[in-house]
Design a protein around this motif. Structure first.
Motif, PDB file in Angstrom:
ATOM      1  N   PRO A   1       0.826  -1.219   0.000  1.00 25.40           N
ATOM      2  CA  PRO A   1       0.000   0.000   0.000  1.00 25.40           C
ATOM      3  C   PRO A   1       0.863   1.273   0.000  1.00 25.40           C
ATOM      4  N   ASP A   2       1.953   1.230   0.768  1.00 22.23           N
ATOM      5  CA  ASP A   2       2.835   2.414   0.834  1.00 22.23           C
ATOM      6  C   ASP A   2       3.492   2.657  -0.518  1.00 22.23           C
ATOM      7  N   LEU A   3       3.910   1.574  -1.160  1.00 22.11           N
ATOM      8  CA  LEU A   3       4.564   1.714  -2.467  1.00 22.11           C
ATOM      9  C   LEU A   3       3.577   2.285  -3.471  1.00 22.11           C
ATOM     10  N   LYS A   4       2.322   1.818  -3.385  1.00 19.06           N
ATOM     11  CA  LYS A   4       1.299   2.344  -4.321  1.00 19.06           C
ATOM     12  C   LYS A   4       1.091   3.832  -4.095  1.00 19.06           C
ATOM     13  N   LEU A   5       1.058   4.224  -2.822  1.00 16.42           N
ATOM     14  CA  LEU A   5       0.909   5.652  -2.501  1.00 16.42           C
ATOM     15  C   LEU A   5       2.042   6.461  -3.132  1.00 16.42           C
ATOM     16  N   ASP A   6       3.271   5.952  -2.935  1.00 17.53           N
ATOM     17  CA  ASP A   6       4.452   6.662  -3.464  1.00 17.53           C
ATOM     18  C   ASP A   6       4.415   6.726  -4.980  1.00 17.53           C
ATOM     19  N   LEU A   7       4.069   5.595  -5.594  1.00 19.34           N
ATOM     20  CA  LEU A   7       4.037   5.569  -7.072  1.00 19.34           C
ATOM     21  C   LEU A   7       2.937   6.482  -7.598  1.00 19.34           C
ATOM     22  N   GLY A   8       1.772   6.454  -6.919  1.00 19.62           N
ATOM     23  CA  GLY A   8       0.654   7.315  -7.324  1.00 19.62           C
ATOM     24  C   GLY A   8       1.071   8.779  -7.301  1.00 19.62           C
ATOM     25  N   ALA A   9       1.794   9.152  -6.228  1.00 26.32           N
ATOM     26  CA  ALA A   9       2.262  10.546  -6.105  1.00 26.32           C
ATOM     27  C   ALA A   9       3.189  10.880  -7.269  1.00 26.32           C
ATOM     28  N   GLN A  10       4.046   9.935  -7.673  1.00 28.67           N
ATOM     29  CA  GLN A  10       4.973  10.178  -8.791  1.00 28.67           C
ATOM     30  C   GLN A  10       4.215  10.299 -10.114  1.00 28.67           C
ATOM     31  N   TYR A  11       3.150   9.482 -10.260  1.00 35.75           N
ATOM     32  CA  TYR A  11       2.323   9.567 -11.485  1.00 35.75           C
ATOM     33  C   TYR A  11       1.746  10.973 -11.620  1.00 35.75           C
ATOM     34  N   ILE A  12       1.175  11.456 -10.501  1.00 33.84           N
ATOM     35  CA  ILE A  12       0.518  12.773 -10.539  1.00 33.84           C
ATOM     36  C   ILE A  12       1.562  13.862 -10.762  1.00 33.84           C
ATOM     37  N   LYS A  13       2.688  13.722 -10.100  1.00 34.05           N
ATOM     38  CA  LYS A  13       3.746  14.727 -10.243  1.00 34.05           C
ATOM     39  C   LYS A  13       4.204  14.822 -11.694  1.00 34.05           C
ATOM     40  N   SER A  14       4.417  13.650 -12.322  1.00 31.60           N
ATOM     41  CA  SER A  14       4.998  13.683 -13.670  1.00 31.60           C
ATOM     42  C   SER A  14       3.968  14.034 -14.743  1.00 31.60           C
ATOM     43  N   ALA A  15       2.712  13.593 -14.577  1.00 33.83           N
ATOM     44  CA  ALA A  15       1.748  13.813 -15.659  1.00 33.83           C
ATOM     45  C   ALA A  15       0.823  14.997 -15.395  1.00 33.83           C
ATOM     46  N   VAL A  16       0.376  15.160 -14.159  1.00 30.84           N
ATOM     47  CA  VAL A  16      -0.572  16.258 -13.877  1.00 30.84           C
ATOM     48  C   VAL A  16       0.203  17.556 -13.621  1.00 30.84           C
TER      49      VAL A  16
ATOM     50  N   ASP B   1       4.605  -3.906 -13.901  1.00 33.17           N
ATOM     51  CA  ASP B   1       3.460  -3.279 -14.597  1.00 33.17           C
ATOM     52  C   ASP B   1       3.811  -1.875 -15.055  1.00 33.17           C
ATOM     53  N   LEU B   2       4.510  -1.151 -14.181  1.00 32.09           N
ATOM     54  CA  LEU B   2       4.893   0.227 -14.514  1.00 32.09           C
ATOM     55  C   LEU B   2       5.765   0.232 -15.766  1.00 32.09           C
ATOM     56  N   LEU B   3       6.706  -0.690 -15.841  1.00 34.51           N
ATOM     57  CA  LEU B   3       7.618  -0.724 -16.987  1.00 34.51           C
ATOM     58  C   LEU B   3       6.912  -1.234 -18.244  1.00 34.51           C
ATOM     59  N   ALA B   4       6.075  -2.258 -18.075  1.00 32.44           N
ATOM     60  CA  ALA B   4       5.484  -2.909 -19.245  1.00 32.44           C
ATOM     61  C   ALA B   4       4.420  -2.033 -19.888  1.00 32.44           C
ATOM     62  N   SER B   5       3.493  -1.485 -19.078  1.00 30.26           N
ATOM     63  CA  SER B   5       2.357  -0.767 -19.687  1.00 30.26           C
ATOM     64  C   SER B   5       2.096   0.577 -19.029  1.00 30.26           C
ATOM     65  N   GLY B   6       2.661   0.794 -17.851  1.00 31.98           N
ATOM     66  CA  GLY B   6       2.341   2.019 -17.116  1.00 31.98           C
ATOM     67  C   GLY B   6       1.069   1.865 -16.305  1.00 31.98           C
ATOM     68  N   GLU B   7       0.316   0.822 -16.579  1.00 33.28           N
ATOM     69  CA  GLU B   7      -0.967   0.603 -15.882  1.00 33.28           C
ATOM     70  C   GLU B   7      -0.724  -0.264 -14.646  1.00 33.28           C
ATOM     71  N   ILE B   8      -0.903   0.319 -13.455  1.00 33.51           N
ATOM     72  CA  ILE B   8      -0.775  -0.477 -12.233  1.00 33.51           C
ATOM     73  C   ILE B   8      -2.171  -0.584 -11.626  1.00 33.51           C
ATOM     74  N   PRO B   9      -2.751  -1.778 -11.586  1.00 35.53           N
ATOM     75  CA  PRO B   9      -4.126  -1.918 -11.090  1.00 35.53           C
ATOM     76  C   PRO B   9      -4.232  -1.409  -9.650  1.00 35.53           C
ATOM     77  N   GLY B  10      -5.325  -0.711  -9.391  1.00 36.70           N
ATOM     78  CA  GLY B  10      -5.622  -0.283  -8.027  1.00 36.70           C
ATOM     79  C   GLY B  10      -4.681   0.780  -7.495  1.00 36.70           C
ATOM     80  N   LEU B  11      -4.065   1.547  -8.419  1.00 38.45           N
ATOM     81  CA  LEU B  11      -3.105   2.550  -7.950  1.00 38.45           C
ATOM     82  C   LEU B  11      -3.829   3.764  -7.375  1.00 38.45           C
ATOM     83  N   PHE B  12      -4.983   4.097  -7.987  1.00 37.78           N
ATOM     84  CA  PHE B  12      -5.726   5.302  -7.549  1.00 37.78           C
ATOM     85  C   PHE B  12      -7.116   4.937  -7.077  1.00 37.78           C
ATOM     86  N   MET B  13      -7.635   5.742  -6.139  1.00 39.28           N
ATOM     87  CA  MET B  13      -9.037   5.607  -5.717  1.00 39.28           C
ATOM     88  C   MET B  13      -9.900   6.225  -6.832  1.00 39.28           C
TER      89      MET B  13
END
Length: 1766
Positions: free
Chosen positions: A179-194, A219-231
């Motif tokens: 869960p912590d890793l997902k939180l961290d990755l989610g924050a990086q997704y938003i930082k880089s794209a939003v 998943d991040l490397l293969a498609s960028g799609e990580i299931p359940g990353l965001f609410m």
């Protein structure tokens, strides 16, 4: 295929403006090819191959461009060749400007980030360019592979900084999960794209806390799609923020389009860099599990630095180092790189021989350089300071000597001056004498006068006093008159005046006033009122005249005239006041003024006398003052004279002092020069030696830097080897030699005797290794990490740092926050890491940050410690004296050094004319005096020490033995990791052994007793925790090592015994020796001691045969002169002739050399072991199947009052969720003094570290009665061992294993009962008889297990409970029945009590047969033999039975179990092989650095693979074969089935081998299955995937494959025409049952018999396969069977006793046909099971009825069976 687009991608980075010429494009292509293909290559060879291929193809197509230009170095393209900020993909023509640019970039990076100290040498620059290139490419993710410390993270950060990318790393903290890793990755997704902040996600393998993390990364490397990353709400926010951007691109803004746009943007802006280590198999496994880690990243491999890189890096660093000649710098660089590479090589040897992991990384190398520079600078400063101090001291001494002459001249002048001054002073003394006399005379006169004046003065004073007293009496009257006047004022006087005719009294008053104030005493005649009024005319004047009235002179006439008034009673103020206040006042004035005058008149004569006296006094005083003035004048004169005299005297004294001082200085100078004469010489020598050191300093420091940086984790032997065999010779043979001190001990540079002495006083062991360790610890620049299983290092550290040390156990709060916050620490902060694991494996990343120091105890170090302990117990006086001596010796060394230092410090601090400094010289003398005193004491102490040491040395053999034993103990974990022993526990055993030793008068005898008792105690302590199979290994190792130490063994013979290096390929000329054994004899004969042994055996074959074929050859007398050989030499011979007897032979050897008590094997009572336990020493039961050791605990607990019922015993059986229960139980027990049983702790692997800490915490300060009992099963393999060392080493380990050997088993079975048990039954004789037989039966079934499949087909957990319940049943049945119910009893025991365990029918038959043999009516007559030579005993008591066993039980042999001696040959041979192999592994290892040059693993696998593929025949063509068969007889069907099975097997073999072949070529990714296959090929075992499709077999791969080819040939022969072969190879079938069934089927069809009423008839012919010419008319001849447990006697045609050493004789051809069941013979028949292999059990095929003359029971007990394969 992925690589080609990547190559194109690289080319597309460039533009037309950059690629102006064809050459540019080709060079770019070459660069990209190297990046895409070369960077991911693992080894040098592949890179060379790539280089060759690239160069060849380039030359082929672009030859016209010219080689020099095409392949010019460097060929680097990067996006920042012309500066950062505007990425352009340009070539770098020269590395210097690029390096300069990167240095600037690094500086600017360091300004805003945590500082990175990087060395940007060539390799690092190249890696930055590579990583940056990956980051600049679209969706560029990198996988950086290299050991820790190679700079992956630092260079990534710099490369990201160049591309203006933010770097993010996760911060691991406790409990960080998905869960912590997902939180961290989610924050990086938003930082880089939003937020549009391009960034890098950097992850190292140490941050992969759980493998599942990599699922997300994949998943991040293969498609960028990580299931359940965001609410859901986050997804909505993202989509709404993407909408405007999607619209602006002219796309429809559907949810899907927005989401896709978001993910694309993330993949564009968020780069991933994975920094993984290639050590171990983790990366390989991850690459397989998570393909995107490899497929979706560009790989950049950080290789071990090549030698030239190491040299260039060190050269770069050394450029700025001062004080080294430039040409020597080059040599230093070469040496540094040589050190690094030799340590790498040595680490491989270390791993191979000691199984310890020592890594070096680039970081280690850089640390070595840094340490070198720092140490060199520090040492140079120290050296300069030392030279300065000494030279200063020498200079002072020289100047002292030269100053003495000057001082003497000065002294002569001073003495002349002093003489003159003395004369002057004498003259003055005379004058002063005369003057002084004058003054004395005058003073006498003055004194007389003074006395007179004193008398007058006294007289005047008395008179004055009398006058004053009288006057005082007049005073009140005067005051009253005064007051009366004060009452008058103008008003009341005016009032008075206004009276017309006042009363008489008033008139009298005014009349009296007029009388008194009458001038000149003329009394007026007119005293009327009128006259009065006139008198008062002017009131003021009147008042004034009254006030000024001359009261001292009232005329006589006035007084007289006043008298009448005075007598008048009305003349009273009070009376008059009523008439007039003013008149009253006047009245009062008159009365009082007259009163005053009357007194005054009385005083007058006295005053007269006073005045006269005063005049006399004045005159006397004047006379006195005249005399005094005269004296004063004389005194002034005298004082002038005196001061002149004083001045002269002072000058004289000063002169005297100066002369004295000069004298003193001369003597001081002489003392100084004389006193320091020895120092003068020594210091001069030291200065020379220091100057010499200055020259060799760079080389000396180089050696010690290498030593400190690299050798910490090696043991003594390796350290010495590195120094002596590698480093020093290399330094000496360099082209430009590095100056180095001859015979340098590198430690002397960093420490001196005083330091070592201080450390020893602080508890550091005094051996060389410990001193080296302490030196490394105190001087390393990295954090020291101490491997300290015996806790000797930590003890010293705690004493050394004392209160400054904060000990933190992991799991407690840390003092430095390590994580997202960087904490600056104090420069004096030291972090010392410590582990008590004996052999930890730290990854390179860890070792790069730390200096590992091997603090494990050494043999000689421990010997000294134990010697101290034994002497302390035996001769406490000596040991105390020795300890005090050592301590004071150490203190002397420290004080001496301090004195020398202070001497020099004082001398150098002394400034100017220091010769006058008495304190200095005296201090120097004190120092010298102390030093010489100490020197004397040191000499005395040395003599005392020699005496003490002589006395102590007597006890050394005991200490040496104990030290040896400890190291043997320490090695036991190589056999099984559960055997762990701590030094602390060993010391306790050692000390108890000393107390137990029998006393002796002679010291020598006492030491022998001690040595023996220590050996036995350690043996007993250890043996109770060893499995039976390991006890002999331990004993043998102890015996061999003890004898080696006593020099009673020839190491060559021992080596032969252990290694057995027989000569291969020789053929035995005698029938009683196997070829391998004869090869051993041949090898032995080459030794001098065994010369002609081979010839002798051939010549006297008969005598030797008798010896070899005897049952116990190890006990027989050898022929001829061989009987005189030593015990070890006889062992060597037996090893060649009868390897199966070696376990017995070794036992006898130990008994002969060490004493019989070592091999008796009686177990220690549990209560004894309990006595040794304590709150800090738990008891650890190592579990074996079928044994419950905790019954002993409960029984003892009951006895001592610890039961579950009274709450003092906590029994926790561990498993899911029980951990908390256990923890609570431990806490409660520790506090209240209870017992805790923790069962099966091996089931809770994760909790064990918690348990370890818990036990450690409660080990101190707990209740005295607190005890812990732990049980666990040993791990099946060393890899799966999980129990922490801490728990094991401090515990008393007890194995509760069924005992081995009939003797021990039978005793143990009887031990379950008591005399009371024997007496409890009314049928006493029957009960006892059967009880003993049952005990024997119990011992037999338990011990028969050791014979493997020949014992029981399957292993059963028979236990003591089976026996005790059987005895209860026996008692009940005997009590309940008048006669003994033999059948019932046998049934109950055989089918229920013991039979209940049994699952195999043949085993059940065996169990029944035993009981039928042992328990029958005849036993009551005592006619039954339980074993050959062992009759059932007569009616005895309990003790008698034990004695009967001791006296009558035959020696251990398979006969005791009904088996043939051959039965143990197999298992004994295997056991003795294992015994010797293990003892060999435990021998102190000799390193052989040159060994290990063989073929590589891959080459061997490839060779085996090619050979198999080459020989493997084509598969059977089933269609063709079927077409050939005219009719499908049962035999044909069998052939079909066999061919199909063979095809399945060979197809799998072909498929898997081809797949592996492609994998080895690199055309396929190696999978787990391929790896398993390759491992099997390498180790010559049959791969699992083949075993699953094949037939049971116990052969190695080579033999199995040869066997397979034979089977295929047999099938091919049969399927050519389907004619049944003359003799069929029954073992050649996958399924022999199908062929035997086919015989029945074909005969049933032929004779029309019902198949279910048929059976096989087996007739053993007298012929061999070769003698058979045609098949039988019905049934079949089969061959290829072997008999185990007996042999077939061809002459008599029955089963017969086996011949010794003929384990599996071949059977003749057997004729098998089918017959109806009723025709089957049942008399004199043994139903013999047929098995496919020696494993028996599951490989059962059929039962053959074989003829026997003996009872079938004999063969059942002997486990006779037929085998298809041996």
């Amino acid at each position: 295929m992925l690589t080609i687009p990547r190559l194109g991608q690289g080319l597309l980075f460039s533009t037309a403006e950059i690629l102006k010429f064809p050459l540019d494009l080709v060079r770019l292509w070459l660069h990209e090819a190297e990046r895409v293909y070369g960077d991911k290559m693992v080894d040098e060879k592949d890179q060379d191959t790539l280089r060759r291929v690239t160069i060849a193809s380039t030359k082929k197509f672009f030859d016209d461009l010219g080689d020099e230009l095409l392949f010019a170095k460097p060929n680097i393209f990067c996006h920042f060749a012309h500066g950062i900020g505007d990425p352009k993909y340009l070539p770098v023509t020269d590395l210097a400007p690029l390096n300069k640019l990167l240095v600037e970039v690094l500086d600017s990076y360091n300004e805003v980030n945590a500082v990175m100290n990087l060395v940007l040498f060539e390799d690092a620059v190249a890696h930055i360019c590579r990583i940056n290139r990956i980051l600049e490419s679209p969706r560029g993710n990198a996988l950086l592979v290299g050991v820790g410390g190679s700079g992956k993270q630092s260079l990534s950060r710099l490369a990201a900084y160049i591309s203006a990318l933010d770097v993010f790393q996760i911060t691991l903290k406790k409990g960080y999960g998905i869960p912590d890793l997902k939180l961290d990755l989610g924050a990086q997704y938003i930082k880089s794209a939003v937020k549009n902040v391009p960034s890098v996600f950097l992850m190292t393998d140490s941050q992969v806390a759980e493998e599942q993390f990599l699922v997300l990364i994949n998943d991040l490397l293969a498609s960028g799609e990580i299931p359940g990353l965001f609410m859901d709400d986050e997804v909505e926010n993202i989509i709404s923020s993407m909408r405007p951007q999607v619209k602006s691109l002219g796309l429809t803004d559907t949810r899907e389009a927005c989401w896709k746009f978001f993910i694309d943007k993330v993949r564009r802006n968020l780069k991933v860099i994975l920094c993984f280590s290639p050590v171990g198999s983790i990366l390989r496994v991850r690459a397989r599990k998570f393909p995107a880690v490899v497929n979706c990243t560009a790989i950049n491999w950080f290789h071990e630095w090549p030698e030239d890189a190491l040299v260039s890096v060190s050269a770069r660093f050394l450029e700025d180092t001062e004080g080294i000649q430039p040409e020597v710098k080059a040599s230093i660089s070469l040496f540094m790189s040589y050190v690094h590479t030799t340590v790498n090589e040595m680490s491989k040897v270390y791993l191979a021989t000691e199984r310890r992991y020592n890594y070096t990384t680039p970081k280690t190398f850089l640390e070595q350089i840094k340490l070198y520079q720092n140490l060199l600078a520090k040492k140079r400063m120290e050296l300069v300071a030392k030279i300065e101090r000494l030279e200063n001291g020498l200079m002072k001494l020289q100047s002292t000597a030269s100053q003495v002459d000057d001082l003497k001249a000065k002294l002569a002048v001073q003495e002349a001056e002093l003489k003159q001054k003395n004369e002057n002073a004498d003259k003055l003394i005379h004058v002063v004498g005369v003057e002084t006399e004058k003054v004395s005379k005058e003073k006498a006169i003055a004194d007389e006068e003074e006395i007179k004046v004193e008398v007058i003065n006294k007289n005047v004073t008395e008179k004055q006093k009398a006058c004053e007293t009288d006057l005082a009496k007049a005073e009140p009257a005067l005051l009253a008159a005064q007051e009366a006047l004060d009452t008058l004022n103008k008003n009341n006087l005016t009032e008075l005046k206004s009276f017309g005719s006042p009363p008489d009294a008033v008139v009298n008053v005014t009349a009296a006033v007029m009388i008194l104030t009458a001038p000149g005493g003329k009394i007026p005649k007119d005293k009327s009122w009128k006259a009065a009024k006139i008198m008062m005319g002017k009131v003021d004047t009147f008042l004034d005249s009254l006030k000024k009235f001359d009261k001292e002179h009232i005329p006589e006439a006035c007084l007289k005239a006043f008298k009448p008034y005075q007598g008048n009673p009305t003349f009273d103020p009070e009376f008059i006041r009523s008439k007039s206040a003013a008149a009253a006042g006047l009245c009062s004035w008159c009365i009082n003024i007259v009163r005053f005058y009357e007194v005054y008149c009385d005083v007058a004569p006295k005053r007269q006398a006073l005045e006269e006296a005063n005049a006399e006094l004045a005159e006397a005083q004047e006379k006195l003052s005249r005399i005094k003035n005269k004296i004063a004048e004389l005194n002034a004169n005298l004082s002038n004279l005196t001061s002149a005299f004083e001045k002269a005297t002072a000058e004289k004294i000063k002169c005297q002092q100066e002369a004295d001082a000069t004298n003193r200085v001369i003597s001081l100078a002489n003392r100084l020069v004389g006193g320091l004469a020895s120092e003068n010489v020594r210091w001069a020598e030291s200065v020379e030696s220091f100057k010499g050191q200055g020259i060799t300093l760079c080389g000396d420091v180089l050696l010690i830097s290498a030593f400190v940086s690299y050798v910490g984790y090696f043991t003594k032997k390796y350290r010495n080897e590195l120094m002596e065999r590698f480093w020093i010779p290399y330094i000496n043979h360099l082209k430009v030699p590095i100056p180095i001190t001859k015979g340098l001990d590198p430690l002397t540079l960093l420490t001196d005797d005083a330091d070592v002495a201080t450390w020893n006083n602080q508890g550091l062991p005094s051996d060389r290794m410990s001193t080296e360790n302490a030196t490394i610890l105190c001087n390393t620049e990295r954090w020291p990490l101490i491997v300290d299983a015996q806790l000797q290092g930590i003890k010293w550290i705690k004493n050394k740092y004392g209160s400054e040390l904060k000990a933190i156990r992991l799991g407690q709060k840390r003092y430095i926050k390590i994580g997202d916050k960087e904490v600056e620490y104090h420069p004096n902060f030291r972090l010392i890491l410590h582990t008590k694991y004996f052999n930890p494996h730290y990854k390179p990343e860890m070792q790069a940050q730390c200096t590992l120091i091997n603090f494990l105890v050494t043999r000689d170090g421990l010997e000294d410690q134990l010697l101290a302990a034994v002497v302390a117990k035996e001769r406490p006086d000596l040991e105390q004296l020795k300890a005090n001596l050592t301590k004071s010796q150490n203190e002397f060394k420290i004080v001496l050094k301090e004195l020398e230092d202070s001497l020099l410090a004082r001398l150098s601090a002394a400034s100017g004319n220091f010769l006058g400094d008495t304190a200095l010289v005296e201090n120097l003398e004190t120092t010298k005096h102390t030093a010489s005193e100490i020197e004397e004491k040191v000499q005395e102490a040395k003599i005392t020490e020699v005496k003490i040491n002589e006395a102590r040395e007597n006890y050394r053999p005991a200490a040496a033995r104990a030290s040896l034993l400890y190291f043997i103990l320490n090695d036991l974990n190589k056999i099984n990791p559960i055997y762990q022993f701590s030094l602390k526990a060993f010391n306790v055993v050692f000390e108890k052994a000393i107390l137990k030793t029998t006393p002796a008068d002679e010291v020598k005898q006492r030491v022998i007793n001690l040595t023996d008792e220590i050996t036995y105690s350690v043996f007993m302590y250890t043996a109770r925790g060893l499995f039976e199979r390991d006890k002999l290994i331990f004993l043998a190792q102890v015996a061999f090592q003890v004898l080696s130490m006593k020099k009673e063994l020839n190491p060559v013979e021992l080596d032969f015994l252990l290694r057995f290096p027989f000569k291969a390929g020789v053929v035995s000329p005698v029938d009683f020796l196997q070829h391998q054994g004869w090869g051993g004899i041949k090898a032995l004969s080459e030794m001098d001691e065994f010369k002609n042994l081979d010839n002798d055996i051939e010549g006297s074959a008969k005598r030797w045969k008798k010896l070899v074929e005897s049952e116990a050859p190890e006990k027989e007398i050898f022929p001829k002169e061989w009987k005189n050989k030593t015990a070890l030499q006889k062992l060597c011979m037996v090893r060649c002739m009868r390897p199966d007897r070696m376990t017995y032979a070794v036992k006898n050897f130990v008994e002969e050399k060490m004493g019989s008590k070592f091999v008796e094997g009686r177990s220690v009572e549990f209560s004894k072991s309990y006595e040794e336990s304590s709150p800090s020493t738990p008891i650890f039961f190592i579990l074996s199947p079928g044994v419950d050791p905790l019954k002993d605990v409960e029984a003892l607990g009951k006895k001592l009052g610890f039961t579950i019922d009274n709450g003092k015993l906590h029994n926790v059986s561990l498993g899911q969720g029980q951990e908390v229960v256990a923890e609570n139980a431990l806490d409660v027990a520790a506090e209240n003094g209870h017992w805790v049983i923790l069962q099966n702790i091996h089931l809770v692997a994760r909790w064990l570290s918690t348990l370890d800490k818990k036990l450690e915490r409660h080990s101190a300060g707990s209740h005295d009665d607190y005890r812990v009992f732990i049980s666990a099963e040993p791990a099946p393999s060393p890899e799966s061992h999980i129990i922490p060392q801490g728990i094991l080493e401090n515990a008393i380990k007890i194995t509760n294993e069924p005992p081995t050997g009939m003797y021990a088993n039978l005793h143990k079975a009887l031990d379950l009962f008591t005399q009371d048990t024997l007496e409890m039954c009314t049928k006493e004789i029957e009960f006892k008889c059967i009880l003993f037989a049952l005990c024997y039966f119990h011992a037999v079934v338990a011990e028969r297990r050791k014979f493997g499949a020949q014992g029981w087909n399957r292993s059963y957990p028979f236990n003591n409970g089976d026996l005790t319940i059987s005895i209860n049943v026996l008692y009940n049945y005997l009590e309940a029945n008048p006669k003994v119910p033999w059948d019932d009893l046998r049934y109950l025991f055989g089918e229920i009590m013991y039979g209940g365990h049994i699952t195999d029918d043949w085993d059940r038959r065996l169990c029944r047969t035993y009981l039928a043999e042992y328990i029958r009516a005849e036993m009551l007559e005592g006619e039954i033999l339980l074993a050959p030579g062992f009759q059932i005993p007569p009616n005895l008591d309990y003790k008698g039975y034990h004695e009967y066993i001791d006296e009558n039980l035959p020696p251990e042999s398979p006969y005791l179990y009904g088996l043939h001696p051959n039965a143990e040959i197999g298992f004994l041979t295997v056991t003795s092989e294992k015994l010797f192999r293990t003892v060999l592994e435990m021998q102190p290892k000799e390193t052989d650095s040159g060994a290990g040059t063989g073929v590589s693993r891959e080459e061997k696998v490839k060779a085996v693979l090619d050979e198999i593929l080459e020989k493997i025949p084509e598969t059977f063509n089933m269609a063709e074969i079927m077409a050939k068969a005219a009719e499908k007889t049962p035999y044909v069907v069998v052939a079909f089935q066999e061919c199909e099975r063979m095809n399945i097997l060979t197809n799998e073999m072909r498929r898997s081998l081809k797949e592996l072949n492609l994998g080895l070529k690199g055309e396929l990714t190696i999978t787990t299955d391929m790896e398993d296959l390759s491992t099997a090929l390498f180790y010559d075992t049959v791969p699992d995937s083949w075993v699953a499709r094949a037939y049971p077999s116990m052969m190695g791969l080579a033999a199995w494959y040869a066997d397979l080819l034979l089977r295929i040939r047999e099938l091919e022969a049969w399927t050519t025409d389907f004619a049944l072969p003359t003799t069929v190879w029954l073992a050649g079938f996958f399924n022999p049952q199908s062929f035997l069934t086919a015989i029945m089927q074909s005969m049933a069809r032929k004779n029309e018999w019902p198949l279910d009423k048929m059976c096989l008839s087996v007739e053993v012919t007298k012929k061999n396969r070769e003698d058979m010419t045609a098949p039988p008319r019905e049934g079949s001849y089969v061959y290829g069977l072997f008999m185990e447990g007996a042999r077939w006697d061809t002459q008599t045609g029955v089963i017969a006793e086996a011949r010794l050493k003929e384990l599996t004789p071949a059977m003749p051809v057997i004729f098998i046909k089918a017959i109806p069941v009723d025709r089957m013979e049942t008399k004199n028949i043994y139903e013999c099971p047929v098995y496919k292999t020696r494993i028996r059990g599951p490989t059962y095929v059929w039962t053959f009825n074989l003829k026997t003359k003996e009872k079938a029971a004999k063969w059942i007990l002997a486990a006779v069976a037929l085998l298809l394969q041996v």
